[in-house]
Design an enzyme around this catalytic site. Sequence first.
Site, PDB file in Angstrom:
ATOM      1  N   ASN A 222     -14.754   0.449   8.540  1.00 30.78           N
ATOM      2  CA  ASN A 222     -14.927  -0.813   7.793  1.00 30.78           C
ATOM      3  C   ASN A 222     -14.153  -1.996   8.384  1.00 30.78           C
ATOM      4  O   ASN A 222     -14.616  -3.125   8.345  1.00 30.78           O
ATOM      5  CB  ASN A 222     -14.631  -0.613   6.304  1.00 30.78           C
ATOM      6  CG  ASN A 222     -13.214  -0.208   6.025  1.00 30.78           C
ATOM      7  OD1 ASN A 222     -12.573   0.463   6.831  1.00 30.78           O
ATOM      8  ND2 ASN A 222     -12.702  -0.605   4.886  1.00 30.78           N
TER       9      ASN A 222
ATOM     10  N   GLY B  43      -9.208   6.693   6.016  1.00 33.75           N
ATOM     11  CA  GLY B  43     -10.591   7.035   5.674  1.00 33.75           C
ATOM     12  C   GLY B  43     -10.710   7.468   4.230  1.00 33.75           C
ATOM     13  O   GLY B  43      -9.891   7.084   3.382  1.00 33.75           O
TER      14      GLY B  43
ATOM     15  N   GLU C 145      -4.123   7.108   4.780  1.00 34.21           N
ATOM     16  CA  GLU C 145      -4.476   5.816   4.166  1.00 34.21           C
ATOM     17  C   GLU C 145      -5.876   5.979   3.592  1.00 34.21           C
ATOM     18  O   GLU C 145      -6.856   5.948   4.329  1.00 34.21           O
ATOM     19  CB  GLU C 145      -4.441   4.705   5.219  1.00 34.21           C
ATOM     20  CG  GLU C 145      -3.059   4.430   5.813  1.00 34.21           C
ATOM     21  CD  GLU C 145      -2.145   3.678   4.847  1.00 34.21           C
ATOM     22  OE1 GLU C 145      -2.659   3.005   3.941  1.00 34.21           O
ATOM     23  OE2 GLU C 145      -0.917   3.786   5.005  1.00 34.21           O
TER      24      GLU C 145
ATOM     25  N   CYS D 161     -11.140  -1.294   1.542  1.00 35.51           N
ATOM     26  CA  CYS D 161     -10.493  -0.248   0.736  1.00 35.51           C
ATOM     27  C   CYS D 161      -9.742  -0.820  -0.462  1.00 35.51           C
ATOM     28  O   CYS D 161      -9.590  -0.160  -1.477  1.00 35.51           O
ATOM     29  CB  CYS D 161      -9.549   0.571   1.612  1.00 35.51           C
ATOM     30  SG  CYS D 161      -8.337  -0.447   2.461  1.00 35.51           S
TER      31      CYS D 161
ATOM     32  N   GLU E 155     -15.357   5.700  -5.762  1.00 35.55           N
ATOM     33  CA  GLU E 155     -15.142   4.387  -5.148  1.00 35.55           C
ATOM     34  C   GLU E 155     -16.495   3.801  -4.739  1.00 35.55           C
ATOM     35  O   GLU E 155     -17.300   4.494  -4.108  1.00 35.55           O
ATOM     36  CB  GLU E 155     -14.267   4.616  -3.901  1.00 35.55           C
ATOM     37  CG  GLU E 155     -13.964   3.390  -3.101  1.00 35.55           C
ATOM     38  CD  GLU E 155     -13.225   3.744  -1.803  1.00 35.55           C
ATOM     39  OE1 GLU E 155     -13.180   4.929  -1.417  1.00 35.55           O
ATOM     40  OE2 GLU E 155     -12.685   2.811  -1.191  1.00 35.55           O
TER      41      GLU E 155
END
Length: 442
Positions: free
Chosen positions: A99, A172, A194, A228, A318
């Site tokens: 991303n 990820g 993360e 994120c 998410e």
Amino acid sequence: MSYKLNISSRKEALIKLLDVIIKHENEIIQALYDDFKKPPFESIATETSYIISELKDTIKHIDKWAKIKKITPSILNFPSTDYIVKEPYGKVLIIAPWNYPFQLAICPMISAVAAGNQVVLKPSELTPKTSAIILMIVEKVFQHQHVKVIEGGVEVTQKLLAQRWDYIFFTGSVPVGKIVAKAAAEHLTPITLELGGKNPCIIDETANLKLAAKRIVWGKFLNAGQTCIAPDYILIQEDMKSHFVDFMKNEITNAYGKNPKESPDFARIVNEKNWHRLMSMIEPEKVIFGGETAVEDCYIAPTLIEENDLDSALMQEEIFGPILPIITYKHEKEITQTISKYEKPLALYVFTDDRKFARKTITNFSFGGGCVNDTVIHFANKRLPFGGVGHSGIGAYHGQLSFDIFSHHKGVVKKANWLDLNLRYAPYTNKIDTLKKLLKWL
Ligand code: NAD
């Protein structure tokens, strides 16, 4: 034999990296556009300039960060000199997502190199143009045994994870984070994870709704919602909802025009698979704004959803796309009920003019990081730790913290020989009273 570099050689490599990135900045921006139409402004703001600033900062501070640090000694060890020595872990594996495919690959690599490690970097296979640029840049700057880029998909990552590493840094999704953690456990390899989560964005009755809408539209639809730390869902006081929705509609139109498909400032979903994943979450009867889509262009318009059902598809995982559910609450306790239904998020945002409410929200909930009266911008301050908690991640980085997580911190006591007090040595007969007195005095 491990590969070791002194500080000045590390600095030299980072200066070269800075030079090559600056020279190729336009190609990086083009690669990001080719991968998923990332708008050049966003590529500069969130990818290239971020990395350039991180590099400059690291080059400026590396001597200070790497220095042996003297620590106040314990009186129990008197006389001694105590210090911390930072040593590189050794071989580091960095696995990056798609991303922010340039920034999230290069940023940890900079710190791993600064801290003196050898690095293998695996960029995301879903952004092939950016992956190719990363490979080209790394090959221009580093020797193979220092930093190596290995391109490829899941199978390649799995093969890499089957090897033994001294540190693994993964960015990820939560499910793949668990795979990484299991692989690391095999060799007790330390890790940073993360990850992501469902980030709440709370708006109470005192909030400045117009400004809140403007800042939420920016943070949510940046990178087409594939961030994120983007707000995942809105929790708004019932009476404020209709005003807020009007402001949101205005702000979306101000930012991307009447037809966001034509806007040069709105990115695309990274691939068809993710487009279908997002489409399966949209219930058309709940769309209150947007909802236009085009599969051939992986396009989904900025979309607002009226959501009252926490069991809906949209509220299970998410979202990671330009779809924003708006949920209302009557009483404060409903905020807690909703947020507690999910794992600890990576970010939390609260819009309010009530200081007590802001403080209570920030302290009552556990989350990676966040903002009061804004979204996403906590990422920009290198002096703030960036990372998750619980399912949204393990460990945090940015700035000096990044250098520190890629270093093992050795605590050392250098004992002087000019005095050797007898108290600690056996036989202990008649020493307990003296020990107690001493400990009381300390
Ligand atoms: P992902 O987990 O699918 O992929 C990340 C990396 O893992 C890729 O390099 C991929 O090759 C590899 N991978 C994928 N499946 C694998 C498997 N089964 N076994 C081994 N390796 C595998 O994540 P993504 O789709 O690239 O990125 C989106 C996710 O990343 C979102 O959940 C987002 O919240 C999170 N994210 C977190 C941060 C953060 O800083 N916390 C930043 C960006 C993205």
